[in-house]
Design a protein around this motif. Structure first.
Motif, mmCIF file in Angstrom:
data_model
loop_
_atom_site.group_PDB
_atom_site.id
_atom_site.type_symbol
_atom_site.label_atom_id
_atom_site.label_comp_id
_atom_site.label_asym_id
_atom_site.label_seq_id
_atom_site.Cartn_x
_atom_site.Cartn_y
_atom_site.Cartn_z
ATOM 1 N N ASN A 1 0.824 -1.217 0.000
ATOM 2 C CA ASN A 1 0.000 0.000 0.000
ATOM 3 C C ASN A 1 0.852 1.258 0.000
ATOM 4 N N LEU A 2 1.939 1.259 0.762
ATOM 5 C CA LEU A 2 2.800 2.437 0.829
ATOM 6 C C LEU A 2 3.449 2.723 -0.525
ATOM 7 N N VAL A 3 3.941 1.673 -1.189
ATOM 8 C CA VAL A 3 4.550 1.862 -2.511
ATOM 9 C C VAL A 3 3.500 2.324 -3.513
ATOM 10 N N ASN A 4 2.317 1.733 -3.458
ATOM 11 C CA ASN A 4 1.235 2.139 -4.361
ATOM 12 C C ASN A 4 0.834 3.595 -4.149
ATOM 13 N N LEU A 5 0.863 4.056 -2.900
ATOM 14 C CA LEU A 5 0.534 5.452 -2.614
ATOM 15 C C LEU A 5 1.521 6.386 -3.308
ATOM 16 N N VAL B 1 2.302 16.304 5.114
ATOM 17 C CA VAL B 1 1.109 16.108 4.291
ATOM 18 C C VAL B 1 0.655 17.428 3.682
ATOM 19 N N MET B 2 0.652 18.493 4.476
ATOM 20 C CA MET B 2 0.235 19.790 3.959
ATOM 21 C C MET B 2 1.217 20.308 2.902
ATOM 22 N N THR B 3 2.494 19.987 3.065
ATOM 23 C CA THR B 3 3.486 20.399 2.056
ATOM 24 C C THR B 3 3.191 19.734 0.724
ATOM 25 N N LEU B 4 2.927 18.427 0.750
ATOM 26 C CA LEU B 4 2.625 17.715 -0.494
ATOM 27 C C LEU B 4 1.320 18.222 -1.114
ATOM 28 N N GLU B 5 0.309 18.482 -0.279
ATOM 29 C CA GLU B 5 -0.956 19.002 -0.800
ATOM 30 C C GLU B 5 -0.773 20.388 -1.405
ATOM 31 N N ALA B 6 0.031 21.221 -0.741
ATOM 32 C CA ALA B 6 0.284 22.570 -1.267
ATOM 33 C C ALA B 6 1.010 22.499 -2.607
ATOM 34 N N LEU B 7 1.978 21.584 -2.724
ATOM 35 C CA LEU B 7 2.687 21.412 -3.988
ATOM 36 C C LEU B 7 1.748 20.917 -5.075
ATOM 37 N N ASP B 8 0.859 19.997 -4.712
ATOM 38 C CA ASP B 8 -0.074 19.465 -5.697
ATOM 39 C C ASP B 8 -1.028 20.557 -6.192
ATOM 40 N N LEU C 1 -6.590 9.020 -3.152
ATOM 41 C CA LEU C 1 -5.764 8.374 -2.135
ATOM 42 C C LEU C 1 -6.571 7.903 -0.930
ATOM 43 N N THR C 2 -7.835 8.338 -0.835
ATOM 44 C CA THR C 2 -8.634 8.023 0.354
ATOM 45 C C THR C 2 -8.778 6.528 0.598
ATOM 46 N N PRO C 3 -9.165 5.707 -0.408
ATOM 47 C CA PRO C 3 -9.302 4.262 -0.152
ATOM 48 C C PRO C 3 -8.015 3.632 0.358
ATOM 49 N N ALA C 4 -6.880 4.044 -0.201
ATOM 50 C CA ALA C 4 -5.601 3.465 0.223
ATOM 51 C C ALA C 4 -5.293 3.832 1.675
ATOM 52 N N PHE C 5 -5.572 5.091 2.062
ATOM 53 C CA PHE C 5 -5.309 5.504 3.437
ATOM 54 C C PHE C 5 -6.234 4.774 4.416
ATOM 55 N N VAL C 6 -7.500 4.605 4.041
ATOM 56 C CA VAL C 6 -8.439 3.880 4.906
ATOM 57 C C VAL C 6 -7.986 2.438 5.081
ATOM 58 N N GLN C 7 -7.647 1.804 3.964
ATOM 59 C CA GLN C 7 -7.186 0.418 4.048
ATOM 60 C C GLN C 7 -5.898 0.304 4.847
ATOM 61 N N GLU D 1 0.810 6.317 -7.003
ATOM 62 C CA GLU D 1 -0.461 6.992 -7.283
ATOM 63 C C GLU D 1 -0.292 8.507 -7.244
ATOM 64 N N ILE D 2 0.524 8.996 -6.318
ATOM 65 C CA ILE D 2 0.801 10.434 -6.254
ATOM 66 C C ILE D 2 1.505 10.890 -7.525
ATOM 67 N N MET D 3 2.461 10.100 -8.002
ATOM 68 C CA MET D 3 3.190 10.474 -9.202
ATOM 69 C C MET D 3 2.292 10.462 -10.438
ATOM 70 N N LEU D 4 1.327 9.552 -10.485
ATOM 71 C CA LEU D 4 0.481 9.429 -11.668
ATOM 72 C C LEU D 4 -0.745 10.345 -11.635
ATOM 73 N N HIS D 5 -1.316 10.521 -10.454
ATOM 74 C CA HIS D 5 -2.597 11.239 -10.389
ATOM 75 C C HIS D 5 -2.648 12.335 -9.330
ATOM 76 N N GLY D 6 -1.529 12.606 -8.662
ATOM 77 C CA GLY D 6 -1.519 13.678 -7.688
ATOM 78 C C GLY D 6 -2.182 13.301 -6.381
ATOM 79 N N ILE D 7 -2.468 14.319 -5.579
ATOM 80 C CA ILE D 7 -3.033 14.124 -4.241
ATOM 81 C C ILE D 7 -4.479 14.589 -4.240
ATOM 82 N N GLY D 8 -5.365 13.706 -3.842
ATOM 83 C CA GLY D 8 -6.787 14.030 -3.809
ATOM 84 C C GLY D 8 -7.574 12.878 -3.245
ATOM 85 N N THR D 9 -8.842 12.831 -3.608
ATOM 86 C CA THR D 9 -9.703 11.760 -3.101
ATOM 87 C C THR D 9 -9.279 10.390 -3.621
#
Length: 413
Positions: free
Chosen positions: A107-111, A353-360, A124-130, A114-122
Motif C-alpha cells: 500500500n505504501l509503494v502504491n501510494l 502532508v500539507m506540504t505535499l498538498e500545497a505542492l499538488d 488516495l482516500t481508499p488506500a489511506f483507509v485500508q 499513485e501520487i506520481m500518476l494522479h496527484g493528491i486528492g480523493t
C-alpha cells in the motif's frame, strides 16, 4: 506401588477472531478477487487498444512504466487480499498478521506511485483507509504478538530507567552499533538533520553559489526544515550504525553513494509527481576540466561534487555529530520522551502532508486548473502561487515535466 501420572494441564481455548474482523476478511476475499479480475480486464483492453493508459500524459514512456508497476503491485495486492481474507475467516491469527505487514508495504509503494500518476486528492482516500485498517489488524489480530509487545514494553521501561541512571540511554547494546535504532532516536536524527542541513545549504548558497544573497532553501511548508537531509541522515545512520568505528574511507564511500542516490531519487519523484525542480546540476564539470560523468548519468539530479559532500557529511555525522546528538536528545526526560516524540511526530506528519498538498495544488494552478474543491480553495487562498514561490525560492513547477496521467482511462477515439 501403583502410581498414577499427573493429569495433563487443560489446553487454553483458542481465541476466535472477532466477528468484525471476519466480516472484513470476507470483504478482502471478495474485493481481492474482483480487483484481480478488473486488473486483468484493463490489461486486456489496453493490449487491444480499447483504452489508452497514457492518455493525457506529458511523458508517455515514463507514465507507461509507472502504470505497469502499479498494475503489477495491484495484482500482487489482490492475491494477498484473498489470502489475508481466508486467514481471517480460518482464524489463522499469526498468518493474518504477517500478510497484513506485506499489504502495508504494498500500500505504501502504491501510494507513492499513485501520487506520481494522479496527484493528491480523493484518489488516495481508499488506500489511506485500508492502510489504517491493516495497521490496526496487524497489531491486534494475534494476541500472542500483543502479549509479547506488552512484555517487551515493560522490560524496555525497566531498561530505560537503568540506562538513564547509568548515562547510556539510547546507546546500542552489544555489537549492534553505536545508537539504538528505535523510532525515538531516528525521529530526532531526522528532525535535527533537517535543521542542520538547511543551515548548511543556506550558508553554502550565500558563500559559494550566489555570494551575499540569501535564499530560503526550506523544503517544508512550515518551519526551518529540509527533509532531504533528515531522511538522508536516517538512511546513513541505519547503514553505518554498525561501522561507526570503521575507517573514514569506508564511511565516506557508503555515505556518498547513499546520499547521491537518495538525492537523485527525491529529485526524480518531485519532477515526476509535480513537475518540480529544486536543483539541477546539469553541465557540471570536474575542476572545470571535463564534464561531470555523475551529473550526466543522473541527468543533473546529483553530481560528483555533491556526492563527495554527502560523503564528507557522513563522516562528520557518524564520527562527531551522532555522539553529540545522543547527548542532546537525552535531555528529554526518559519518562516523557515517548509522549513528547509522539506529539512532535504528529506535527511533523501534518507538516509533510500539507506540504505535499500545497505542492499538488500549486501544480494544478500552474496547469491552468481552477480550484474545484474546498481543499484546493483553502490552499489557493492561504498558499497561493506568490506564497509558494517565496517559500520555495529554489523550486520551479513545470507541468510538462511531470508524468501525470489524469485522463489515462479515457477511451481512445
Amino acid at each position: 506401588m501403583d502410581t498414577k501420572s499427573a493429569p495433563a494441564a487443560p489446553e487454553k481455548p483458542v481465541k476466535k477472531i472477532p466477528l468484525l474482523y471476519k466480516v472484513y476478511g470476507l470483504y478482502c476475499l471478495l474485493s481481492g478477487a474482483l480487483i484481480f479480475i478488473g486488473v486483468a480486464a484493463i490489461v486486456g483492453l489496453s493490449a487491444t487498444g480499447a483504452i489508452n493508459l497514457t492518455a493525457g500524459s506529458n511523458d508517455a514512456s515514463l507514465t507507461f512504466i509507472l502504470t505497469v508497476i502499479e498494475f503489477v503491485l495491484v495484482g500482487i495486492e489482490s492475491v494477498s487480499l484473498v489470502v489475508f481474507g481466508v486467514s481471517l475467516l480460518k482464524n489463522w491469527r499469526r498468518y493474518a498478521a504477517q500478510i497484513a505487514y506485506v499489504l502495508i508495504a504494498i500500500n505504501l509503494v502504491n501510494l507513492i506511485i499513485e501520487i506520481m500518476l494522479h496527484g493528491i486528492g480523493t484518489n488516495l482516500t481508499p488506500a489511506f483507509v485500508q492502510l489504517a485498517i491493516l495497521i490496526v489488524i496487524s497489531v491486534t489480530v494475534d494476541p500472542t504478538l500483543r502479549e509479547e509487545r506488552k512484555r517487551e514494553r515493560v522490560q524496555r521501561d525497566k531498561e530505560l530507567e537503568a540506562e538513564a541512571k547509568a548515562g547510556t540511554l539510547g546507546r546500542a547494546k552489544g555489537d549492534r552499533g553505536f545508537i539504538e535504532l528505535d523510532f525515538f532516536n531516528l525521529f530526532w536524527v531526522f528532525v535535527v538533520c533537517c535543521v542542520l542541513g538547511l543551515i548548511i545549504e543556506t550558508v553554502y548558497h550565500m558563500v559559494v553559489v550566489d555570494p551575499g544573497v540569501y535564499q530560503d532553501r526550506a523544503g517544508m511548508l512550515f518551519g526551518p526544515f529540509s527533509p532531504i537531509y533528515g531522511f538522508g541522515a536516517v538512511l546513513m545512520t541505519v547503514a553505518l550504525n554498525r561501522f561507526y568505528k570503521s575507517n573514514f574511507l569506508i564511511i565516506f564511500l557508503v555515505s556518498a553513494v547513499i546520499g547521491g542516490l537518495f538525492e537523485a531519487a527525491v529529485s526524480w519523484f518531485m519532477q515526476t509527481a509535480f513537475g518540480a525542480v529544486a536543483w539541477d546540476y546539469s553541465g557540471s564539470t570536474i575542476f572545470g576540466l571535463f564534464p561531470d560523468p555523475i551529473a550526466d548519468l543522473f541527468q543533473g539530479r546529483t553530481s560528483a561534487l555533491f556526492m563527495c559532500m554527502w560523503g564528507a557529511l557522513g563522516c562528520v555525522w557518524i564520527k562527531v555529530c551522532l555522539p553529540w546528538l545522543l547527548k542532546l536528545i537525552n535531555l528529554i526526560p526518559w519518562k516523557a520522551r515517548y509522549g513528547v516524540t509522539t506529539v512532535c511526530a504528529a506535527l511533523m506528519l501534518v507538516n509533510g502532508v500539507m506540504t505535499l498538498e500545497a505542492l499538488d495544488c500549486w501544480y494544478q494552478r500552474e496547469s491552468g486548473y481552477s480550484p474545484t474543491s474546498p481543499v484546493e480553495e483553502f490552499y489557493a487562498k492561504n498558499f497561493d502561487n506568490a506564497y509558494m514561490e517565496h517559500r520555495f525560492q529554489s523550486m520551479t513547477i513545470t507541468p510538462d515535466d511531470s508524468a501525470r496521467a489524469d485522463d489515462a482511462l479515457t477511451p481512445t477515439a
